[in-house]
Design an enzyme around this catalytic site. Structure first.
Site, PDB file in Angstrom:
ATOM      1  N   GLU A 115       0.847  -1.198   0.000  1.00  0.00           N
ATOM      2  CA  GLU A 115       0.000   0.000   0.000  1.00  0.00           C
ATOM      3  C   GLU A 115       0.880   1.244   0.000  1.00  0.00           C
ATOM      4  OE1 GLU A 115      -3.487   0.111   2.456  1.00  0.00           O
ATOM      5  OE2 GLU A 115      -3.320  -2.000   2.948  1.00  0.00           O
ATOM      6  N   ASP A 116       0.431   2.241  -0.749  1.00  0.00           N
ATOM      7  CA  ASP A 116       1.038   3.577  -0.698  1.00  0.00           C
ATOM      8  C   ASP A 116       2.546   3.530  -0.963  1.00  0.00           C
ATOM      9  OD1 ASP A 116      -1.500   3.697   0.371  1.00  0.00           O
ATOM     10  OD2 ASP A 116      -1.012   5.099   1.953  1.00  0.00           O
ATOM     11  N   CYS A 141      -6.681   4.397  -2.494  1.00  0.00           N
ATOM     12  CA  CYS A 141      -6.843   2.951  -2.509  1.00  0.00           C
ATOM     13  C   CYS A 141      -8.194   2.435  -3.008  1.00  0.00           C
ATOM     14  CB  CYS A 141      -6.559   2.379  -1.127  1.00  0.00           C
ATOM     15  SG  CYS A 141      -7.602   3.009   0.195  1.00  0.00           S
ATOM     16  N   ASP A 172      -0.940  -0.517  -4.349  1.00  0.00           N
ATOM     17  CA  ASP A 172      -2.270  -0.080  -4.790  1.00  0.00           C
ATOM     18  C   ASP A 172      -2.283   1.324  -5.392  1.00  0.00           C
ATOM     19  OD1 ASP A 172      -1.819   1.206  -2.365  1.00  0.00           O
ATOM     20  OD2 ASP A 172      -3.817   0.812  -1.553  1.00  0.00           O
ATOM     21  N   HIS A 173      -1.245   2.113  -5.148  1.00  0.00           N
ATOM     22  CA  HIS A 173      -1.057   3.425  -5.786  1.00  0.00           C
ATOM     23  C   HIS A 173       0.283   3.957  -5.323  1.00  0.00           C
ATOM     24  CE1 HIS A 173      -2.132   5.228  -1.932  1.00  0.00           C
ATOM     25  NE2 HIS A 173      -3.215   4.464  -1.927  1.00  0.00           N
TER      26      HIS A 173
END
Length: 575
Positions: free
Chosen positions: A44-45, A83, A261-262
């Site tokens: 994540e992130d 997300c 996710d990004h």
């Protein structure tokens, strides 16, 4: 002194010298079983701030292994800088704006939605859109998710064989191929302030790269050190997952995909349509380290993940998908020329922006140019770096790059030359030199918005009424049960709502075969067959063909269309 200006050069050097570049013929040498196991490891992130992309701040032993033993993709992009919208597109294979998932969020964080007068709702794409994991189940895969969902809708019970913290490929039936997703949240934005007082895993005096849009202060450096420490925690967890695969003798029977996710967790990264918010690391390791050490520079979007997995798994790619396969026997004949992305509401703050990116250029359309760039998202303001930015802004101590984000308005159009301006600080939309490129990118964006029926700046509650008439969630119709045939005295009747009785002549050696259906278009149907005295569990089988019901057994069934409320459970008992 800020060192980040050298970082893009490191990325380019890594792309050119550390890896061999793939070509289409290289993929033709790939040899896979008909239904290979597929494992997604999802961070994540996380931007590409790891050694595989030229950042030498830390050493990531286990991530390096995946990248060195697999293919490194240099141009993978999310469809959103946050997300839940991203996960919607990953799960369904369609753009957020096509399915009503563009706002962050739709059905959680109700305390924020109440402040702006928006009811909680769910993204409600048109049929026949289904979750990709369900389609893999239809083709014989055992699917597990551990454990984050966050799809902007409630996942139907048919989406996964297992969904939760204990979900694991080890629970699959013998010889069944698996598709497993493991979500690792340790690099999430919140972990920078949640772990602020934890011991750092790298020395305090480590020289870290600081982007030019952030101030070079002790507070910012501490958060960035925390960010890298969190990446090391991520790397350790990935090592544990690889060890599990090896202990199960599955490492060389499984396709491993790693991505985030990004983009990154820092201010002017997460939630943004700049590359800092969209560009993510991505690697694929194939069984027996096939194509190890290669680099693929083609543009790839999150909406390409579903068709690529179907192509690798031997499943026909549904026509409704927005993406294209970049691997497998259904690989697209031509690579992408553009990727697309959207940004809309974040918690209580609205700002509608759209983006299209080619290899060299990024075009951003600001549909609400009267709004400033910076959105006072309360959640983000828990981060010390964000507080530091606001303090320095108020004291007029930010330089020209750092203060850009706090401009009170925006131009309608922005164009950035990514090759010469990787941080997207210099808008060249009004430069005559780029006039032809501006028209090309503008035309592409408008075509994409038209194709996806982009709601743009439509009032959100008006938009919700298009998904849910009168702002009321539609109900999935309950399952109807019919006998496939009524030979030899078999019959079926409904003795009360949602309850059927199936009558079976004792001398008949054939068991009743039941056809299940729902009048709700696009609904998926799950069922369980229970022995006498057995209690229903959480695992629902996916209905695809008529089911057999032995005497004294009970069938329970449920229907669910994405965005709709789940139907009532219907029971049929065989006598």
């Amino acid at each position: 002194m800020q060192k980040i200006h050298c970082l893009p050069i490191l990325f380019l050097l890594a792309a050119c010298t550390s890896y061999k570049e793939t070509s289409t013929p290289a993929y033709d040498t790939l040899t896979l079983p008909n239904q290979p196991n597929i494992l997604w490891i999802v961070a994540e992130d996380l931007s590409p701030v790891i050694p595989a992309y030229g950042d030498s701040t830390i050493k990531t032993t286990h991530l390096d292994r995946i990248f060195n033993e697999g293919i490194r993709y240099t141009h993978m992009f999310s469809v959103s800088g946050v997300c839940a919208p991203s996960r919607f597109s990953i799960a369904t294979g369609i753009y957020t704006t096509r399915g009503g998932a563009q706002h962050m969020r739709t059905s959680s964080r109700q305390e924020y939605m109440e402040q702006i007068g928006v009811i909680p709702y769910e993204a409600t794409p048109d049929p026949p859109v289904r979750m990709m994991s369900e389609i893999l189940r239809e083709h014989g895969y055992y699917t597990t998710n551990n454990s984050k969902q966050d799809y902007q809708f409630t996942a139907p019970v048919t989406a996964w064989d297992e969904n939760g913290r204990e979900a694991h490929w080890r629970n699959r039936p013998e010889n069944a191929p698996f598709f497993s997703v493991i979500n690792l949240g340790v690099t999430h934005e919140s972990q920078i302030w949640a772990r602020a007082n934890d011991s750092l895993l790298i020395p305090h005096d480590t020289e870290v790269p600081i982007p030019p849009y952030l101030p070079d202060t002790d507070i910012v450096r501490k958060d960035i050190l925390r960010m890298y420490s969190n990446i090391l925690l991520l790397d350790a967890r990935i090592g544990e997952i690889l060890t599990e695969l090896e202990s199960d003798n599955l490492l060389d029977q499984t396709i491993i995909m790693f991505y985030s996710d990004h983009g990154g967790p820092l201010p002017r990264q997460k939630r943004q349509l700049y590359d800092s918010g969209l560009h993510v690391p991505f690697a694929i390791r194939f069984p027996n380290r096939q194509l190890a050490g290669l680099t693929d520079n083609q543009l790839i979007s999150f909406i390409d993940l579903a068709p690529t997995v179907f192509s690798l798994a031997g499943a026909l790619i549904p026509e409704y998908l927005d993406g294209q396969a970049f691997l497998g026997n259904q690989r697209a004949s031509t690579a992408r020329e553009f990727i697309h992305a959207a940004a809309d509401r974040f918690d209580t703050e609205y700002d509608t922006r759209r983006a299209v990116r080619s290899h060299q250029f990024k075009y951003i359309r600001n549909l609400q140019p009267d709004r400033g760039y910076y959105l006072p998202v309360t959640y983000r303001e828990q981060m010390a770096t964000m507080q530091e930015l606001l303090r320095l802004r108020d004291e007029d101590k930010l330089n020209s790059y750092q203060s850009q984000w706090f401009r009170d308005s925006k131009p309608l159009e922005e164009l950035f030359n990514i090759e010469t301006d990787p941080h997207e600080l210099f808008n060249v939309a009004e430069d005559p030199t780029y006039a032809e490129q501006l028209v090309k990118m503008r035309t592409e964006l408008e075509a994409w918005m038209s194709d996806t029926n982009d709601p743009g700046t439509m009032d959100e509650m008006e938009f919700v009424s298009l998904l849910w008439p009168n702002h009321v969630q539609p109900q999935t119709s309950a399952v109807s049960i019919e006998l496939v045939s009524e030979a030899n005295g078999m019959s079926i009747s409904m003795d009360r709502p949602f309850s059927y009785q199936v009558f079976h002549t004792s001398g008949n050696k054939n068991f009743p075969r039941l056809h299940l259906s729902s009048t709700t278009e696009g609904a998926s149907i799950g069922y369980q067959i229970l022995q006498p005295g057995e209690v229903a569990g959480s695992h629902w089988l996916l209905y695809t063909t008529p089911v057999t019901l032995p005497p004294n057994y009970t069938l329970q069934s449920v229907a669910h269309r994405i965005g709709y409320a789940q139907s009532a459970i219907v029971t049929a008992t065989s006598q």
